[in-house]
Scaffold this active site. Sequence first.
Site, short mmCIF file in Angstrom:
data_model
loop_
_atom_site.label_atom_id
_atom_site.label_comp_id
_atom_site.label_asym_id
_atom_site.label_seq_id
_atom_site.Cartn_x
_atom_site.Cartn_y
_atom_site.Cartn_z
N LYS A 65 0.84 -1.20 0.00
CA LYS A 65 0.00 0.00 0.00
C LYS A 65 0.88 1.25 0.00
O LYS A 65 1.90 1.31 0.69
CB LYS A 65 -0.90 -0.02 1.24
CG LYS A 65 -1.87 1.15 1.33
CD LYS A 65 -2.72 1.04 2.59
CE LYS A 65 -3.73 2.16 2.73
NZ LYS A 65 -4.53 2.04 3.96
N SER A 73 -9.29 1.85 3.85
CA SER A 73 -8.50 2.59 2.89
C SER A 73 -7.51 1.74 2.10
O SER A 73 -6.83 2.23 1.20
CB SER A 73 -7.74 3.71 3.61
OG SER A 73 -6.82 3.17 4.56
N SER A 132 -9.26 -0.30 8.01
CA SER A 132 -8.81 -0.13 6.63
C SER A 132 -8.24 -1.37 5.97
O SER A 132 -8.09 -1.40 4.75
CB SER A 132 -7.78 0.99 6.55
OG SER A 132 -8.38 2.24 6.76
#
Length: 453
Positions: free
Chosen positions: A76, A152, A176
């Site tokens: 990420k 997220s 997330s």
Amino acid sequence: MSTTATELIKAYASGESSPVEATQDALNAIEAKDGELNAYCLVDAESALRQAKASETRWREGGPLSPLDGVPTSIKDMFLTEGWPTLRGSKCVDPSLPWDVDSPVTARLRESGAVLLGKTTTPELAWKAVTDSRLTGISRNPADPSKTTGGSSGGSAAAVAAGMGVLSVGTDGGGSVRIPASFCGIVGFKPTHGRIPLFPASPFGPLSHAGPMTLTVADTALMLDVLSRPDHRDPAALPPYPGIYLDASEREVTGLRVAFSPDLGYVNVDPEVAGIVADAVAVLEKLGLNVAQADPGFTDPLDAFEVLWSTGAAQWLETFPAGSDELVDPGLLGMWRKGLTHSAADYLDATAIRAALGILMGEFHSRFDVLVTPTVPIPAFEAGHDIPPGSALTGWPQWTPFTYPFNMTQQPAISIPVGVTAAGLPVGLQIVGARHADDLVLAVARTLESALA
């Protein structure tokens, strides 16, 4: 389902496959699918193939660096990566900075020999539970590209679910990792706070975790064995786990005490989601676990969570260059302004609520080994929206009530896929354990996963 990491390493060891073949497969999938899904914000095919060739040599000579050696993996874009910019979904971050430091997560993956394909999308500063930004656009769900991935860590979830890499690692400050895992039909694990070292320290402080995102619980355990290795840069990091998480995930769980809370006592859950989760809980009971319906006994800690979350966002955004308020996500701008209104006393009051919640859950786990809930009370909704269109909600935490309380308590929590809706949208079940009981959470998850397979 795509090939898992555990399957790949067996194939590498036997010579049936190679890291170069697996990496090329992942790159081909990215080329074929990511134009629609938008899971990656950076792909470095040349570097990935170079890493894969080095791994192939190690396997051929009988000296792999770890069980992750040669497994195609994404990161990420919240984690520092030497040689690649870490823009965190923001137009306010300068891509021409030196980028000469690896975060602990990146460093451990490199040391393990994992093949790093590139970086996955995030909303700006990972601030919300869907994945879109002014910098990278909208990420879409492989189960239905008209739907959101959640967030997220939505880019990571989409990448794993679509076979665009076998493993990924995300961040989780309010759900997330688990929210997009649920929406995309993969496994997402938020271990105990400090189990995976972080650097630099997150402005979201005690809420922030890193976690594996994989196809199976076994793959999650493999990743955790690597990612949880110590790093001196995180003063909150826990001592090394004395065992092997992959082995611990296979432990016997018959007779364990399971609390099933369908709604935490205050959540409105979509009936289809509720039914799928309840059916999975019934399987746990058939497997010999002692299941009782019980709520933990707390009221919604949303107000305290939002104080902690918004003050962290404001602290971070105050470091941005002048004029940044014109470039950031409008919702994040509102969070920034809200955070600036809170006093030190407000923050300390919220911290006290967080501590009290942790104490309550500590007592709860003296009576129950794990707590089981839905991961998210709804299926994935239309992409490009922060909240379900047509709802009366005003902010993303209002539709993620099962996840953020356990960031506040810093407990391990995993989401595993347990079914799909009539529309084909994945549904996740969340298993929460006492602090430091990461191994137990993995074992219960793996037992249920095997029974549902």
